[in-house]
Design a protein around this motif. Structure first.
Motif, short mmCIF file in Angstrom:
data_model
loop_
_atom_site.label_atom_id
_atom_site.label_comp_id
_atom_site.label_asym_id
_atom_site.label_seq_id
_atom_site.Cartn_x
_atom_site.Cartn_y
_atom_site.Cartn_z
N TRP A 120 9.87 77.79 54.14
CA TRP A 120 11.11 77.44 53.46
C TRP A 120 12.03 78.64 53.33
CZ3 TRP A 120 12.59 79.59 48.83
CH2 TRP A 120 11.61 80.29 48.12
N ARG A 133 12.19 81.15 55.52
CA ARG A 133 12.75 81.35 56.86
C ARG A 133 13.91 80.39 57.12
NH1 ARG A 133 7.41 81.24 60.33
NH2 ARG A 133 6.15 81.94 58.59
N TYR A 134 13.71 79.11 56.75
CA TYR A 134 14.79 78.14 56.96
C TYR A 134 16.01 78.47 56.11
CZ TYR A 134 12.08 75.03 59.90
OH TYR A 134 11.37 74.48 60.93
N CYS A 135 15.79 78.89 54.87
CA CYS A 135 16.92 79.23 54.02
C CYS A 135 17.72 80.40 54.61
CB CYS A 135 16.44 79.59 52.62
SG CYS A 135 15.88 78.17 51.66
N PHE A 153 17.82 81.22 57.78
CA PHE A 153 18.45 80.77 59.01
C PHE A 153 19.73 79.99 58.73
CE2 PHE A 153 18.94 77.38 62.20
CZ PHE A 153 19.19 78.17 63.30
N PHE A 154 19.66 79.03 57.79
CA PHE A 154 20.85 78.23 57.52
C PHE A 154 21.90 79.03 56.75
CE2 PHE A 154 17.76 74.68 58.04
CZ PHE A 154 18.33 74.17 59.19
#
Length: 81
Positions: free
Chosen positions: A71, A73-75, A77-78
């Motif tokens: 989570w 990493r995704y935060c 990235f976005f």
């Protein structure tokens, strides 16, 4: 082009345009003394106790999770997008 009178032209276009940095000799002596004290303290410590022993292989627990959670990493990235 802006035309200056003689006083302003002397300020904006001095005859001697070399770059100079003026440092007080006492400041240089103080900085040199601090560096000397730090190096001397490290040398004395090494002379008295020797070099610390370091293992060649870092101790890593392979069973423990490593890196960032998915989570995070995704935060990141976005957030980059």
């Amino acid at each position: 082009m802006i035309h200056f009178d003689a006083a302003h032209e002397a300020v904006h276009y001095p005859p001697d345009r070399r770059f100079r940095i003026w440092i007080r000799p006492s400041l240089l002596i103080g900085i040199g003394a601090i560096i000397f004290v730090v190096v001397a303290a490290a040398w004395i410590q090494m002379a008295m106790f020797g070099v610390p022993i370091l293992s060649g292989v870092p101790l890593v627990d392979s069973a423990a999770p490593h890196g960032f959670p998915l989570w995070v990493r995704y935060c990141h990235f976005f957030n980059f997008l």
